[in-house]
Design a protein around this motif. Sequence first.
Motif, mmCIF file in Angstrom:
data_model
loop_
_atom_site.group_PDB
_atom_site.id
_atom_site.type_symbol
_atom_site.label_atom_id
_atom_site.label_comp_id
_atom_site.label_asym_id
_atom_site.label_seq_id
_atom_site.Cartn_x
_atom_site.Cartn_y
_atom_site.Cartn_z
ATOM 1 N N VAL A 136 0.837 -1.200 0.000
ATOM 2 C CA VAL A 136 0.000 0.000 0.000
ATOM 3 C C VAL A 136 0.875 1.253 0.000
ATOM 4 N N PRO A 137 0.314 2.413 -0.409
ATOM 5 C CA PRO A 137 1.061 3.673 -0.249
ATOM 6 C C PRO A 137 1.343 3.914 1.240
ATOM 7 N N ASN A 138 2.435 4.584 1.537
ATOM 8 C CA ASN A 138 2.851 4.767 2.925
ATOM 9 C C ASN A 138 1.754 5.366 3.806
ATOM 10 N N ALA A 139 1.000 6.325 3.266
ATOM 11 C CA ALA A 139 -0.029 7.004 4.068
ATOM 12 C C ALA A 139 -1.180 6.069 4.442
ATOM 13 N N MET A 140 -1.247 4.912 3.792
ATOM 14 C CA MET A 140 -2.314 3.931 4.055
ATOM 15 C C MET A 140 -1.840 2.787 4.948
ATOM 16 N N ASP A 141 -0.618 2.892 5.473
ATOM 17 C CA ASP A 141 0.022 1.759 6.156
ATOM 18 C C ASP A 141 -0.486 1.529 7.577
ATOM 19 N N GLY A 142 -1.192 2.520 8.131
ATOM 20 C CA GLY A 142 -1.912 2.290 9.388
ATOM 21 C C GLY A 142 -1.086 2.314 10.657
ATOM 22 N N VAL A 143 0.040 3.023 10.642
ATOM 23 C CA VAL A 143 0.857 3.083 11.863
ATOM 24 C C VAL A 143 0.607 4.416 12.579
ATOM 25 N N PRO A 144 -0.045 4.379 13.738
ATOM 26 C CA PRO A 144 -0.394 5.624 14.416
ATOM 27 C C PRO A 144 0.861 6.390 14.842
ATOM 28 N N GLY A 145 0.813 7.698 14.658
ATOM 29 C CA GLY A 145 1.946 8.535 15.039
ATOM 30 C C GLY A 145 3.056 8.533 14.019
ATOM 31 N N VAL A 146 2.934 7.693 12.988
ATOM 32 C CA VAL A 146 3.956 7.644 11.943
ATOM 33 C C VAL A 146 3.329 7.951 10.582
ATOM 34 N N THR A 147 2.295 7.182 10.215
ATOM 35 C CA THR A 147 1.677 7.417 8.904
ATOM 36 C C THR A 147 0.275 8.018 9.011
ATOM 37 N N GLN A 148 -0.282 8.031 10.211
ATOM 38 C CA GLN A 148 -1.618 8.619 10.373
ATOM 39 C C GLN A 148 -1.870 8.896 11.859
ATOM 40 N N ASP A 149 -2.875 9.725 12.113
ATOM 41 C CA ASP A 149 -3.336 9.882 13.496
ATOM 42 C C ASP A 149 -4.214 8.696 13.826
ATOM 43 N N PRO A 150 -4.217 8.278 15.094
ATOM 44 C CA PRO A 150 -5.113 7.176 15.461
ATOM 45 C C PRO A 150 -6.570 7.541 15.164
ATOM 46 N N ILE A 151 -7.365 6.516 14.861
ATOM 47 C CA ILE A 151 -8.803 6.727 14.666
ATOM 48 C C ILE A 151 -9.420 6.745 16.053
ATOM 49 N N GLN A 152 -9.920 7.881 16.462
ATOM 50 C CA GLN A 152 -10.427 8.031 17.831
ATOM 51 C C GLN A 152 -11.766 7.306 17.991
ATOM 52 N N PRO A 153 -12.172 6.998 19.219
ATOM 53 C CA PRO A 153 -13.507 6.419 19.434
ATOM 54 C C PRO A 153 -14.574 7.302 18.763
ATOM 55 N N ALA A 154 -15.495 6.656 18.060
ATOM 56 C CA ALA A 154 -16.553 7.311 17.280
ATOM 57 C C ALA A 154 -16.027 7.976 16.006
ATOM 58 N N GLY A 155 -14.732 7.875 15.766
ATOM 59 C CA GLY A 155 -14.152 8.467 14.561
ATOM 60 C C GLY A 155 -14.171 7.499 13.392
ATOM 61 N N THR A 156 -13.878 8.028 12.204
ATOM 62 C CA THR A 156 -13.776 7.164 11.015
ATOM 63 C C THR A 156 -12.488 7.487 10.280
ATOM 64 N N PHE A 157 -12.078 6.550 9.456
ATOM 65 C CA PHE A 157 -10.908 6.754 8.594
ATOM 66 C C PHE A 157 -11.126 5.928 7.346
ATOM 67 N N THR A 158 -10.686 6.459 6.215
ATOM 68 C CA THR A 158 -10.853 5.738 4.955
ATOM 69 C C THR A 158 -9.480 5.354 4.400
ATOM 70 N N TYR A 159 -9.333 4.075 4.180
ATOM 71 C CA TYR A 159 -8.119 3.556 3.545
ATOM 72 C C TYR A 159 -8.438 3.312 2.078
ATOM 73 N N GLU A 160 -7.476 3.605 1.219
ATOM 74 C CA GLU A 160 -7.716 3.440 -0.216
ATOM 75 C C GLU A 160 -6.406 3.078 -0.901
ATOM 76 N N PHE A 161 -6.447 2.027 -1.691
ATOM 77 C CA PHE A 161 -5.229 1.607 -2.388
ATOM 78 C C PHE A 161 -5.582 0.645 -3.518
ATOM 79 N N ILE A 162 -4.581 0.356 -4.327
ATOM 80 C CA ILE A 162 -4.721 -0.661 -5.373
ATOM 81 C C ILE A 162 -4.239 -1.974 -4.757
ATOM 82 N N ALA A 163 -5.056 -3.023 -4.866
ATOM 83 C CA ALA A 163 -4.717 -4.307 -4.242
ATOM 84 C C ALA A 163 -3.595 -4.993 -5.020
ATOM 85 N N LYS A 164 -2.451 -5.139 -4.376
ATOM 86 C CA LYS A 164 -1.312 -5.844 -4.986
ATOM 87 C C LYS A 164 -0.315 -6.214 -3.909
ATOM 88 N N PRO A 165 0.503 -7.253 -4.115
ATOM 89 C CA PRO A 165 0.411 -8.216 -5.207
ATOM 90 C C PRO A 165 -0.643 -9.275 -4.880
#
Length: 344
Positions: A136-165
Amino acid sequence: MKKKVLLFSLIVTALILAACAPAAPMMVATPGSMTAKNPEAAHMMEPITAPNVQPATESIGGKPLKFRVENGVKIFELTTKAVQWNILKGVTVTAYTYNGTVPGPLIHVTEGDHVRIIVKNELPEPTTIHWHGVEVPNAMDGVPGVTQDPIQPAGTFTYEFIAKPAGTFMYHSHFDGDVQVGAGLYAPFIIDPKEPETNPPAVDKVLMLSEWRTKDGKTYAAMPVSGMEPNYFTINGKAFPSTETITVKKGEIVRLRLMGIGQLIHPMHLHGMPFKIVATDGHPVPEVAQLTKDTISVAPGERYDIEFIATETGQWMLHCHILHHTTNDNVEPGGLMLVINVVE
Ligand SMILES: [Cu+2]
């Protein structure tokens, strides 16, 4: 005179070096780690809890997740939530789940698919999702404090990427992973090759291996730490004899996608028939390099796709060969076992 200058420069150098050296070792936080709420107890020692946890409405995890297509994008929806999850008759744990099951639902797509995954967090604490092994692109890698802010309680986040390999992957929490993954926030992610397989197996199963610790009605994240050791071991969220029996006709090809998602190594042993390792961590093994084995150690984070031809009828065991892992709260048989039922 020269000696004095030399001595003086040596002293100055020593002073500079002393000043530059840190007085104490620097505290480096693990990415995504969280300070314990109670400084008396590390977070992992606290039971898994959530307000108003309800019994799960489904009893089987890892079923394919339905999606909708908008403008060529496959859109999946996940909700993280706590449920009471039954791992064995009479044994229920408090689990953190994707969509209410352990494992969470299977995301099954084809190589090159544009996927969007909308995550709603209904847990009492933050979370993120890591797409384990997917490129996945780095911003979609899901590491809190590194690639994104944590998804807070009641919050949402959208991940988007091309599925490979193409291959066998997983998704799991990357926030307080030692607790949240052990508590059930994991699921399979399979990417089929663009070109359909010429000889697909008759049976193709995901088997996610993990551990639980439950004492006095409370659930704890199991880990290889004194006082936190697991007392239950599960395949797809179930301990034997509640594990699935895989029925196959004699002569058919069986593919098992083993996934280590707990914190212990499990040498999985198949009775009756040897198997070949056809993929490691999602990547195909060339035919000439495929080892023939009857036992394969699956470490945390690893995936092995194994295949065999069901040549012999009967009820054949697949089980972990660390034999304590085939117990339920120290009673045998249990844990990481299932039956492969080969019929005529
Ligand atoms: Cu084991």
